[in-house]
Write an enzyme that holds these catalytic residues in place. Structure first.
Site, mmCIF file in Angstrom:
data_model
loop_
_atom_site.group_PDB
_atom_site.id
_atom_site.type_symbol
_atom_site.label_atom_id
_atom_site.label_comp_id
_atom_site.label_asym_id
_atom_site.label_seq_id
_atom_site.Cartn_x
_atom_site.Cartn_y
_atom_site.Cartn_z
ATOM 1 N N TYR A 160 5.024 -102.029 0.884
ATOM 2 C CA TYR A 160 4.147 -102.617 -0.117
ATOM 3 C C TYR A 160 4.626 -103.996 -0.576
ATOM 4 C CZ TYR A 160 2.227 -97.904 -0.735
ATOM 5 O OH TYR A 160 1.648 -96.673 -0.547
ATOM 6 N N LYS A 197 4.795 -85.245 -4.281
ATOM 7 C CA LYS A 197 4.924 -84.605 -2.977
ATOM 8 C C LYS A 197 6.264 -83.897 -2.871
ATOM 9 C CE LYS A 197 1.958 -87.492 -0.051
ATOM 10 N NZ LYS A 197 1.938 -88.371 1.155
ATOM 11 N N ARG A 221 -2.283 -97.839 -6.346
ATOM 12 C CA ARG A 221 -0.885 -97.547 -6.015
ATOM 13 C C ARG A 221 -0.248 -98.749 -5.319
ATOM 14 N NH1 ARG A 221 2.557 -93.311 -5.882
ATOM 15 N NH2 ARG A 221 3.803 -92.893 -4.028
ATOM 16 N N ARG A 230 -0.804 -90.959 -7.216
ATOM 17 C CA ARG A 230 -1.735 -90.487 -6.195
ATOM 18 C C ARG A 230 -2.844 -89.704 -6.880
ATOM 19 N NH1 ARG A 230 3.595 -89.194 -4.504
ATOM 20 N NH2 ARG A 230 4.283 -90.320 -2.627
ATOM 21 N N HIS A 256 8.317 -92.159 -3.869
ATOM 22 C CA HIS A 256 8.463 -92.238 -2.420
ATOM 23 C C HIS A 256 9.733 -91.513 -1.985
ATOM 24 C CE1 HIS A 256 5.848 -96.107 -2.252
ATOM 25 N NE2 HIS A 256 5.125 -95.037 -1.959
ATOM 26 N N HIS A 261 -6.265 -95.685 -3.631
ATOM 27 C CA HIS A 261 -4.886 -95.995 -3.253
ATOM 28 C C HIS A 261 -4.545 -97.458 -3.493
ATOM 29 C CE1 HIS A 261 -1.297 -94.240 -1.509
ATOM 30 N NE2 HIS A 261 -1.088 -95.372 -0.851
#
Length: 331
Positions: free
Chosen positions: A303, A198, A271, A174, A294, A268
């Protein structure tokens, strides 16, 4: 468009017009501020935007810190849910609802609302629905074009941007993760980066030899001083010893895409390309989940393009007995 405030008024429920007059001035007593402070920087920016949009819907202000979130009751949050469902995709609406629940939880923890009022206000169902994935995957030719644009730039920015693009290609980071990298996060001996993702979760991101070569070329220009791995560079070519911002990385990619003649490119998309290419190559989805950082495998599965390929193969088996018309003679 009917908004949550008008819905609440139409049903005769508690007025929400005074919400902006009730919020405590101290940040440590502001439910929105306390909730956002608990999040990682990247998530904080996203959720603050979500709260700002909800605040605008119910009180006409985009300042989430100007509202007393503890005044919300079930009739209000239910109306907010209805308005969000009418305005945006299910995934985006549920993200806004998550931000709303976070602010409500902080209000309860700050003893600004009772446990019963909190539980009732947050008791709103998730919005159902599914949209096709946004963005696209990059082709090998497009990635080569971006790196070629960097190679034609002999300045320090050319070396830095080639390293940025290479790392995004093989790590799928990211923008906030890339901007937050430190020199100490790179282990040249193992060929891996330590990434803070994250939820304050660290992960190891191995890089390929090509990406390591691009990164070393940048480090030869950057030097070995501690601090940010990637620095801003002035128009005059001077390297500023500080972190790049996520917006600066966006601008770098937009510039190189324009030079390479590539349209409709977002950061993005790197990614998306990283995850989908690994899945297409047969990598285990749980491994890809960990590499991408994730929180759950369901996010990674969005994805996965293999299902689309299977659908195309199935449809190609159907025959339509149609022959093209011959061109009409010109007069």
């Amino acid at each position: 468009m009917t908004n949550a405030l008008s819905i609440a008024h139409a049903t005769g429920n508690q007025s929400m017009t005074n919400l902006t007059n009730l919020t405590p001035e101290r940040p440590d007593q502001n439910a929105a501020a306390v909730y956002l402070a608990s999040l990682a920087p990247g998530s904080r920016r996203t959720m603050q935007g979500a709260l700002a949009q909800i605040a605008e819907m119910i009180a006409g202000t985009r300042d989430p810190f100007a509202l007393d979130w503890s005044a919300l009751r079930f009739q209000h949050t239910a109306a907010i849910r209805t308005a969000l469902a009418a305005r945006m995709s299910a995934a985006n609406a549920n993200k806004h609802l998550a931000a709303l629940r976070g602010a409500l939880k902080s209000a309860w923890r700050l003893q600004q609302m009772t446990a019963e009022d909190y539980q009732r206000a947050r008791d709103i169902a998730a919005i159902k629905g599914e949209r096709l994935p946004r963005g696209r995957a990059l082709t090998g030719g497009e990635i080569a074009g971006l790196l070629n644009a960097c190679a034609h730039d002999p300045s320090a920015a050319g070396a830095r941007d080639a390293a940025l693009i290479s790392i995004m290609r093989v790590c799928g980071l990211r923008r906030a993760e890339l901007a937050g990298l430190e020199l100490a996060d790179y282990d040249a001996a193992t060929g891996a980066l330590k990434v803070m993702g994250k939820g304050n979760k660290e992960r190891s991101a191995p890089i390929t030899q090509g990406a390591a070569d691009a990164l070393q070329d940048w480090l030869d220009v950057r030097g070995t001083h501690p601090g940010a791995l990637f620095h801003p560079i002035t128009k005059g070519g001077s390297i500023e010893r500080r972190h790049m911002t996520a917006q600066a990385i966006y601008d770098v990619l937009a510039k190189r895409a324009q030079e390479a003649g590539i349209t409709n490119l977002s950061p993005h998309d790197f990614r998306r390309t990283f995850v989908s290419d690994l899945l297409d190559a047969g990598a285990d989805i749980a491994t890809v989940q960990r590499l991408a950082g994730h929180a759950n495998v369901q996010t990674t599965s969005r994805y996965d393009r293999r299902g689309e390929a299977a659908k195309r193969k199935a449809v190609d088996m159907l025959h339509v007995p149609y022959s093209r018309r011959t061109a009409a003679p010109t007069k």
